[in-house]
Design a protein around this motif. Sequence first.
Motif, PDB file in Angstrom:
ATOM      1  N   SER A 136      -2.182   1.600   6.349  1.00 56.73           N
ATOM      2  CA  SER A 136      -2.636   0.402   5.761  1.00 56.73           C
ATOM      3  C   SER A 136      -2.390   0.447   4.358  1.00 56.73           C
ATOM      4  CB  SER A 136      -4.309   0.203   6.121  1.00 56.73           C
ATOM      5  OG  SER A 136      -4.942   1.281   5.408  1.00 56.73           O
ATOM      6  N   GLY A 137      -1.854   1.345   3.909  1.00 58.26           N
ATOM      7  CA  GLY A 137      -1.186   1.296   2.434  1.00 58.26           C
ATOM      8  C   GLY A 137      -0.111   0.596   2.214  1.00 58.26           C
ATOM      9  N   PRO A 138      -0.061   0.635   0.560  1.00 56.22           N
ATOM     10  CA  PRO A 138       1.499   0.146   0.581  1.00 56.22           C
ATOM     11  C   PRO A 138       2.486   1.151   0.859  1.00 56.22           C
ATOM     12  CG  PRO A 138       0.434   1.054  -1.397  1.00 56.22           C
ATOM     13  CD  PRO A 138      -0.533   1.246  -0.138  1.00 56.22           C
ATOM     14  N   THR A 139       3.287   0.766   2.263  1.00 60.30           N
ATOM     15  CA  THR A 139       4.066   1.786   2.625  1.00 60.30           C
ATOM     16  C   THR A 139       5.409   1.999   1.907  1.00 60.30           C
ATOM     17  OG1 THR A 139       4.791   0.039   4.136  1.00 60.30           O
ATOM     18  CG2 THR A 139       3.102   1.763   5.002  1.00 60.30           C
ATOM     19  N   ARG A 140       5.956   0.989   1.367  1.00 56.75           N
ATOM     20  CA  ARG A 140       7.188   1.358   0.340  1.00 56.75           C
ATOM     21  C   ARG A 140       6.886   2.138  -0.851  1.00 56.75           C
ATOM     22  NH1 ARG A 140      10.418  -3.490   0.699  1.00 56.75           N
ATOM     23  NH2 ARG A 140      11.873  -2.218  -0.553  1.00 56.75           N
ATOM     24  N   ALA A 141       5.624   1.689  -1.476  1.00 60.20           N
ATOM     25  CA  ALA A 141       5.370   2.710  -2.466  1.00 60.20           C
ATOM     26  C   ALA A 141       5.082   4.156  -2.211  1.00 60.20           C
ATOM     27  CB  ALA A 141       3.936   2.108  -3.149  1.00 60.20           C
ATOM     28  N   LEU A 142       4.390   4.294  -0.857  1.00 57.56           N
ATOM     29  CA  LEU A 142       4.357   5.541  -0.391  1.00 57.56           C
ATOM     30  C   LEU A 142       5.417   6.410  -0.187  1.00 57.56           C
ATOM     31  CD1 LEU A 142       1.269   4.945   1.926  1.00 57.56           C
ATOM     32  CD2 LEU A 142       1.071   6.210  -0.114  1.00 57.56           C
ATOM     33  N   VAL A 171      10.714  -0.936  -5.642  1.00 58.25           N
ATOM     34  CA  VAL A 171       9.190  -1.186  -5.202  1.00 58.25           C
ATOM     35  C   VAL A 171       8.701  -2.467  -5.815  1.00 58.25           C
ATOM     36  CG1 VAL A 171       6.737  -0.480  -4.991  1.00 58.25           C
ATOM     37  CG2 VAL A 171       8.759   0.973  -4.330  1.00 58.25           C
ATOM     38  N   ALA A 172       8.857  -2.653  -7.098  1.00 60.09           N
ATOM     39  CA  ALA A 172       8.425  -3.680  -7.926  1.00 60.09           C
ATOM     40  C   ALA A 172       8.410  -5.066  -7.233  1.00 60.09           C
ATOM     41  CB  ALA A 172       9.035  -3.711  -9.228  1.00 60.09           C
ATOM     42  N   GLY A 173       9.180  -5.190  -6.586  1.00 56.53           N
ATOM     43  CA  GLY A 173       9.520  -6.580  -6.113  1.00 56.53           C
ATOM     44  C   GLY A 173       8.725  -7.139  -4.641  1.00 56.53           C
ATOM     45  N   THR A 174       8.027  -5.974  -4.327  1.00 58.16           N
ATOM     46  CA  THR A 174       7.568  -6.380  -2.696  1.00 58.16           C
ATOM     47  C   THR A 174       6.353  -6.843  -2.981  1.00 58.16           C
ATOM     48  OG1 THR A 174       6.104  -4.169  -3.276  1.00 58.16           O
ATOM     49  CG2 THR A 174       8.424  -3.720  -2.119  1.00 58.16           C
ATOM     50  N   ASP A 175       6.174  -7.424  -1.662  1.00 57.21           N
ATOM     51  CA  ASP A 175       4.907  -8.272  -1.555  1.00 57.21           C
ATOM     52  C   ASP A 175       3.603  -7.330  -1.678  1.00 57.21           C
ATOM     53  OD1 ASP A 175       6.536 -10.470  -0.946  1.00 57.21           O
ATOM     54  OD2 ASP A 175       6.201 -10.212   1.287  1.00 57.21           O
ATOM     55  N   ASP A 176       3.741  -6.067  -1.407  1.00 58.52           N
ATOM     56  CA  ASP A 176       2.451  -5.215  -1.543  1.00 58.52           C
ATOM     57  C   ASP A 176       2.147  -5.213  -2.853  1.00 58.52           C
ATOM     58  OD1 ASP A 176       2.167  -4.858   1.134  1.00 58.52           O
ATOM     59  OD2 ASP A 176       2.842  -2.972   0.947  1.00 58.52           O
ATOM     60  N   VAL A 181      -1.780  -6.429  -7.313  1.00 56.27           N
ATOM     61  CA  VAL A 181      -2.172  -7.209  -8.574  1.00 56.27           C
ATOM     62  C   VAL A 181      -3.065  -8.188  -8.205  1.00 56.27           C
ATOM     63  CG1 VAL A 181      -1.149  -8.410 -10.379  1.00 56.27           C
ATOM     64  CG2 VAL A 181       0.102  -6.496  -9.609  1.00 56.27           C
ATOM     65  N   ALA A 182      -3.095  -9.060  -7.112  1.00 58.06           N
ATOM     66  CA  ALA A 182      -3.940 -10.255  -6.993  1.00 58.06           C
ATOM     67  C   ALA A 182      -5.398  -9.672  -6.734  1.00 58.06           C
ATOM     68  CB  ALA A 182      -3.414 -11.018  -5.703  1.00 58.06           C
ATOM     69  N   ASP A 189     -10.501  -5.529  -2.492  1.00 57.98           N
ATOM     70  CA  ASP A 189      -9.635  -4.402  -1.944  1.00 57.98           C
ATOM     71  C   ASP A 189      -8.197  -5.200  -1.329  1.00 57.98           C
ATOM     72  OD1 ASP A 189     -11.306  -2.405  -2.010  1.00 57.98           O
ATOM     73  OD2 ASP A 189     -12.124  -2.531  -0.220  1.00 57.98           O
ATOM     74  N   PRO A 190      -7.107  -4.533  -1.522  1.00 56.90           N
ATOM     75  CA  PRO A 190      -5.916  -4.869  -1.463  1.00 56.90           C
ATOM     76  C   PRO A 190      -5.565  -4.982   0.181  1.00 56.90           C
ATOM     77  CG  PRO A 190      -5.635  -2.878  -2.278  1.00 56.90           C
ATOM     78  CD  PRO A 190      -7.134  -3.256  -2.261  1.00 56.90           C
ATOM     79  N   ARG A 191      -4.837  -5.768   0.661  1.00 60.64           N
ATOM     80  CA  ARG A 191      -4.578  -6.241   2.253  1.00 60.64           C
ATOM     81  C   ARG A 191      -3.022  -5.846   2.032  1.00 60.64           C
ATOM     82  NH1 ARG A 191      -8.463  -9.891   1.359  1.00 60.64           N
ATOM     83  NH2 ARG A 191      -6.917 -11.481   1.062  1.00 60.64           N
ATOM     84  N   PHE A 192      -2.436  -4.454   2.124  1.00 61.17           N
ATOM     85  CA  PHE A 192      -1.037  -4.335   2.346  1.00 61.17           C
ATOM     86  C   PHE A 192      -0.405  -4.648   3.423  1.00 61.17           C
ATOM     87  CE2 PHE A 192      -2.632  -1.275  -1.243  1.00 61.17           C
ATOM     88  CZ  PHE A 192      -2.004  -2.030  -2.267  1.00 61.17           C
ATOM     89  N   GLN A 193       0.696  -5.000   3.575  1.00 60.06           N
ATOM     90  CA  GLN A 193       1.519  -5.319   4.793  1.00 60.06           C
ATOM     91  C   GLN A 193       2.745  -4.472   4.936  1.00 60.06           C
ATOM     92  OE1 GLN A 193       0.333  -7.772   7.013  1.00 60.06           O
ATOM     93  NE2 GLN A 193      -1.592  -7.731   5.682  1.00 60.06           N
ATOM     94  N   GLY A 194       3.260  -3.723   4.100  1.00 58.41           N
ATOM     95  CA  GLY A 194       4.323  -2.838   4.038  1.00 58.41           C
ATOM     96  C   GLY A 194       5.616  -3.596   3.852  1.00 58.41           C
ATOM     97  N   ARG A 195       5.344  -4.773   3.015  1.00 52.19           N
ATOM     98  CA  ARG A 195       6.643  -5.404   2.556  1.00 52.19           C
ATOM     99  C   ARG A 195       6.732  -5.727   1.126  1.00 52.19           C
ATOM    100  NH1 ARG A 195       4.771  -8.838   7.045  1.00 52.19           N
ATOM    101  NH2 ARG A 195       3.255 -10.064   5.478  1.00 52.19           N
TER     102      ARG A 195
END
Length: 195
Positions: A136-142, A171-176, A181-182, A189-195
């Motif tokens: 459920s985390g920011p998979t691209r950042a992970l 990673v900076a340009g990802t939706d996550d 930031v939002a 809590d963030p709702r990361f999508q892995g995008r």
Amino acid sequence: MRASQDRIAGDAARILRTGSQAVVAALLDCDKPVICALNGVAAGVGASMVLACDLVVAVESAKLIELFVRRGLAPDGGAAYLLTRKVPFNVAKRLILFGEELSAAEAHRIGLVNEVVANHCDLEALATEWAQRLASGPTRALAAAKTMLNQALDVDRSAAFSTEALLVEQVAGTDDVAEGVAAFIEKRDPRFQGR
């Protein structure tokens, strides 16, 4: 029993490269964090596979054994490479040269295991919790973080910083990142999508 006289020079190296080294490399190179739930004895190449995982949880009765010398073998499956990156050099030497059994508690004490739990149910529950947290985390950042961490001991600072800059840019340009930031601004809590 004697070593086979029919062995062809290069067989052992070829089998090693396409077998245990390939499995260990796949664990290390996987862009997703790999969790090991150790519920028994991991010996030789099995221990190397445990060491190649990113997070390790073990039951109290689990054991790690670098048993190569017990069989007259040189360490393989990346054992020397992995151990020297995970524990002090003299500890790696002791584990490899003596082939001693290492309890889960001792493996935790020296940093080879992240957590030790009492039984199989606790093992499954904790491994599942960790997997869900990661999923459920920011998979691209992970994935970027795993790459940087795995390279950190193998490259100099300049190369590490270059890789860091490249991966941060990707990673900076990802939706996550936008979601992170939002969520910070909106105090949720963030709702990361892995995008």
